[in-house]
Design an enzyme around this catalytic site. Sequence first.
Site, PDB file in Angstrom:
ATOM      1  N   ASP A   7       1.062  -1.605   0.418  1.00  0.00           N
ATOM      2  CA  ASP A   7       0.366  -0.163   0.136  1.00  0.00           C
ATOM      3  C   ASP A   7       0.963   0.652  -0.258  1.00  0.00           C
ATOM      4  OD1 ASP A   7      -2.542   1.611   0.311  1.00  0.00           O
ATOM      5  OD2 ASP A   7      -1.854   1.434   2.271  1.00  0.00           O
ATOM      6  N   GLU A   9       1.061   5.718   0.261  1.00  0.00           N
ATOM      7  CA  GLU A   9       0.319   7.395   0.942  1.00  0.00           C
ATOM      8  C   GLU A   9       1.171   8.167   0.212  1.00  0.00           C
ATOM      9  OE1 GLU A   9      -2.012   6.851   2.512  1.00  0.00           O
ATOM     10  OE2 GLU A   9      -2.102   5.201   3.544  1.00  0.00           O
ATOM     11  N   HIS A  57      -3.918  10.418   6.290  1.00  0.00           N
ATOM     12  CA  HIS A  57      -2.800   9.741   7.122  1.00  0.00           C
ATOM     13  C   HIS A  57      -1.706  10.463   7.814  1.00  0.00           C
ATOM     14  CE1 HIS A  57      -0.226  12.164   4.213  1.00  0.00           C
ATOM     15  NE2 HIS A  57      -0.973  11.886   3.081  1.00  0.00           N
ATOM     16  N   HIS A 150      -5.352   6.009   7.921  1.00  0.00           N
ATOM     17  CA  HIS A 150      -3.952   4.994   6.757  1.00  0.00           C
ATOM     18  C   HIS A 150      -2.936   5.781   7.035  1.00  0.00           C
ATOM     19  CE1 HIS A 150      -7.927   5.464   4.099  1.00  0.00           C
ATOM     20  NE2 HIS A 150      -8.129   5.513   5.438  1.00  0.00           N
ATOM     21  N   ASP A 155      -2.153  -0.660   6.634  1.00  0.00           N
ATOM     22  CA  ASP A 155      -3.384  -1.069   5.426  1.00  0.00           C
ATOM     23  C   ASP A 155      -2.854  -2.044   4.796  1.00  0.00           C
ATOM     24  OD1 ASP A 155      -4.894   0.508   7.002  1.00  0.00           O
ATOM     25  OD2 ASP A 155      -4.554   2.010   4.725  1.00  0.00           O
TER      26      ASP A 155
END
Length: 232
Positions: A7, A9, A57, A150, A155
């Site tokens: 994942d 960000e 995030h 997040h 995640d």
Amino acid sequence: MREIVFDTETTGLSPIDGDRLVEIGCVELINKVETGRSFHCYFNPERPMNAVAESIHGLSDKFLADKPLFAEKAKSFLDFIGFSPLVAHNAAFDFGFLNHELGRCGYSAICMTRMVDTLAIARSKHPGAKHTLDALCTRYGIDRSHRVKHGALLDAQLLAQLYVELTGGRQIGMALGDDSASGGRKDGYNTASQSKNRKPRRNPRPHQASPQELLRHGAFIDKISDPVWRQA
């Protein structure tokens, strides 16, 4: 089979508009079982953080100011993922940012044939339902109580559990006593224990007879005349 669940960000929604990658988290699976090996890194995006992105995030300009550039960690990332399939939720978004960053520092793009999109799998299995990571974790009973904001590694860990459920459930890859996937390697990568995502194991309930029960049993046996176990 080795797969990498990952994942990212970012500072925003589009690398074409100048948005950059600020965090990546990867979790290794072997035959759909987490090994405990992971790759995680924050990056200085060399641009201001979008306020909406930061609210999602929680990564601020101040926090990211002393973090390495993506180019400094690109080789370590590529070494970790190797040539394994890459699993992500809404994978085209993550691949877009990842390949944009790789291109900026002179590396070849990762081939899209390696992409496994759990969002597409979820839409196929559950048409008309909500397909966010939160909604799918709730559907499959995956504990996400520790997910306040997040975070790429968190995640990815949740997504790894979800991916197993979406592709057949916990019966896949069950192997008792297999130390090869225990995460005990000492190769410089972060090790994230699987146990923190599991419910605490209960102590076994007492099942032996109590002293009072043994006395009552003995009294009952004494009332039996000529029991078979006393016959020659």
